[in-house]
Design a protein around this motif. Structure first.
Motif, PDB file in Angstrom:
ATOM      1  N   UNK A  53       0.830  -1.209   0.000  1.00  0.00           N
ATOM      2  CA  UNK A  53       0.000   0.000   0.000  1.00  0.00           C
ATOM      3  C   UNK A  53       0.863   1.257   0.000  1.00  0.00           C
ATOM      4  N   UNK A  54       1.958   1.230   0.727  1.00  0.00           N
ATOM      5  CA  UNK A  54       2.862   2.382   0.753  1.00  0.00           C
ATOM      6  C   UNK A  54       3.485   2.621  -0.617  1.00  0.00           C
ATOM      7  N   UNK A  55       3.921   1.558  -1.260  1.00  0.00           N
ATOM      8  CA  UNK A  55       4.531   1.687  -2.589  1.00  0.00           C
ATOM      9  C   UNK A  55       3.507   2.182  -3.601  1.00  0.00           C
ATOM     10  N   UNK A  56       2.318   1.600  -3.581  1.00  0.00           N
ATOM     11  CA  UNK A  56       1.278   2.007  -4.529  1.00  0.00           C
ATOM     12  C   UNK A  56       0.894   3.463  -4.325  1.00  0.00           C
ATOM     13  N   UNK A  57       0.753   3.892  -3.085  1.00  0.00           N
ATOM     14  CA  UNK A  57       0.397   5.288  -2.822  1.00  0.00           C
ATOM     15  C   UNK A  57       1.512   6.243  -3.229  1.00  0.00           C
ATOM     16  N   UNK A  58       2.748   5.813  -3.054  1.00  0.00           N
ATOM     17  CA  UNK A  58       3.880   6.684  -3.353  1.00  0.00           C
ATOM     18  C   UNK A  58       4.057   6.920  -4.850  1.00  0.00           C
ATOM     19  N   UNK A  59       3.884   5.887  -5.659  1.00  0.00           N
ATOM     20  CA  UNK A  59       4.181   6.018  -7.083  1.00  0.00           C
ATOM     21  C   UNK A  59       2.967   6.375  -7.928  1.00  0.00           C
ATOM     22  N   UNK A  60       1.831   6.534  -7.320  1.00  0.00           N
ATOM     23  CA  UNK A  60       0.587   6.796  -8.032  1.00  0.00           C
ATOM     24  C   UNK A  60       0.671   7.996  -8.972  1.00  0.00           C
ATOM     25  N   UNK A  61       0.948   9.160  -8.440  1.00  0.00           N
ATOM     26  CA  UNK A  61       0.994  10.378  -9.250  1.00  0.00           C
ATOM     27  C   UNK A  61       2.116  10.367 -10.273  1.00  0.00           C
ATOM     28  N   UNK A 103      10.299  12.231  -9.595  1.00  0.00           N
ATOM     29  CA  UNK A 103       9.175  12.433  -8.682  1.00  0.00           C
ATOM     30  C   UNK A 103       8.792  11.117  -8.016  1.00  0.00           C
ATOM     31  N   UNK A 104       8.738  10.053  -8.792  1.00  0.00           N
ATOM     32  CA  UNK A 104       8.422   8.743  -8.223  1.00  0.00           C
ATOM     33  C   UNK A 104       9.464   8.283  -7.218  1.00  0.00           C
ATOM     34  N   UNK A 105      10.733   8.452  -7.542  1.00  0.00           N
ATOM     35  CA  UNK A 105      11.809   8.060  -6.629  1.00  0.00           C
ATOM     36  C   UNK A 105      11.751   8.891  -5.349  1.00  0.00           C
ATOM     37  N   UNK A 106      11.511  10.191  -5.489  1.00  0.00           N
ATOM     38  CA  UNK A 106      11.440  11.063  -4.311  1.00  0.00           C
ATOM     39  C   UNK A 106      10.290  10.673  -3.399  1.00  0.00           C
ATOM     40  N   UNK A 107       9.119  10.454  -3.964  1.00  0.00           N
ATOM     41  CA  UNK A 107       7.962  10.070  -3.151  1.00  0.00           C
ATOM     42  C   UNK A 107       8.137   8.690  -2.537  1.00  0.00           C
ATOM     43  N   UNK A 143      17.501  14.395  -4.036  1.00  0.00           N
ATOM     44  CA  UNK A 143      16.853  13.860  -5.239  1.00  0.00           C
ATOM     45  C   UNK A 143      16.364  14.991  -6.133  1.00  0.00           C
ATOM     46  N   UNK A 144      15.734  16.002  -5.546  1.00  0.00           N
ATOM     47  CA  UNK A 144      15.192  17.111  -6.343  1.00  0.00           C
ATOM     48  C   UNK A 144      16.320  17.906  -6.996  1.00  0.00           C
ATOM     49  N   UNK A 145      17.398  18.173  -6.278  1.00  0.00           N
ATOM     50  CA  UNK A 145      18.522  18.917  -6.852  1.00  0.00           C
ATOM     51  C   UNK A 145      19.165  18.119  -7.990  1.00  0.00           C
ATOM     52  N   UNK A 146      19.389  16.823  -7.766  1.00  0.00           N
ATOM     53  CA  UNK A 146      19.976  15.988  -8.826  1.00  0.00           C
ATOM     54  C   UNK A 146      19.058  15.937 -10.043  1.00  0.00           C
ATOM     55  N   UNK A 147      17.762  15.798  -9.814  1.00  0.00           N
ATOM     56  CA  UNK A 147      16.811  15.749 -10.932  1.00  0.00           C
ATOM     57  C   UNK A 147      16.769  17.090 -11.666  1.00  0.00           C
ATOM     58  N   UNK A 148      16.743  18.181 -10.918  1.00  0.00           N
ATOM     59  CA  UNK A 148      16.683  19.507 -11.545  1.00  0.00           C
ATOM     60  C   UNK A 148      17.928  19.760 -12.395  1.00  0.00           C
TER      61      UNK A 148
END
Length: 182
Positions: A53-61, A103-107, A143-148
């Motif tokens: 449930x945690x994984x599904x909720x995290x990667x949903x968006x 975004x998926x990795x961060x969440x 994660x956000x800085x590396x992605x940006x």
């Protein structure tokens, strides 16, 4: 024969096909979301309770964004009148893909850290509840800085001056915090 200034009848058909691809991808993303939680629960039913449930909720968006970006890229590839802009479209597609995956990795990282700290277990096996927010924020920022930086590099922005500025800023912050840490 032109039906609209700049677009021919064949180009309108291409545009309609591209729109159909996008609509089909939205439907596919919805189906994936409906099947994601039960599939993960089935696969992980014996492993760790609550993790699916945690994984599904995290990667949903992020999953919806990923599917949508891929659909837009596929739709844009079918449009012949966008051929002069193919290189720019490919760069934007790659940047969107990197952003969606990041975004998926961060969440996922954030949710898993919170889940890991809250699960029952021995004192040595748990992450201290007081340090979870700090670790989670640090991971999110990294994660956000590396992605940006990756997205900006993909779009053709020179990131070397940004990295130099971040390095100088980090040194300034470290020197400013030195009296507090000693």
């Amino acid at each position: 024969m032109e039906t609209f200034p700049g677009l021919t009848g064949d180009q309108w058909l291409e545009t309609a096909a591209a729109a159909a691809v996008v609509v089909a991808s939205v439907i596919a993303a919805r189906l994936i979301l409906l099947l994601l939680r039960p599939l993960l629960s089935t696969l992980m039913s014996r492993a760790v309770p609550g993790l699916a449930q945690e994984i599904a909720s995290a990667v949903r968006g992020a999953l919806v964004l990923f599917v949508f970006v891929q659909a837009l890229a596929l739709a844009a590839r079918t449009l012949s009148y966008l051929d002069p802009h193919r290189h720019a479209l490919e760069r934007w597609w790659l940047a969107g893909t990197i952003a969606a995956v990041s975004l998926g990795v961060q969440r996922l990282t954030s949710r898993l850290l919170t889940w890991y700290a809250a699960r029952p277990g021995g004192a040595n096996a748990r992450l201290d509840q007081r340090t979870v927010p700090l670790v989670r924020r640090g991971a999110n920022v990294a994660i956000v800085v590396a992605a940006a930086l990756t997205v900006l590099g993909t779009l053709g922005v020179e990131i070397s001056p940004l990295l130099a500025g971040l390095g100088i800023g980090g040194i300034a912050v470290a020197l400013a915090l030195q009296p507090l840490l000693v």
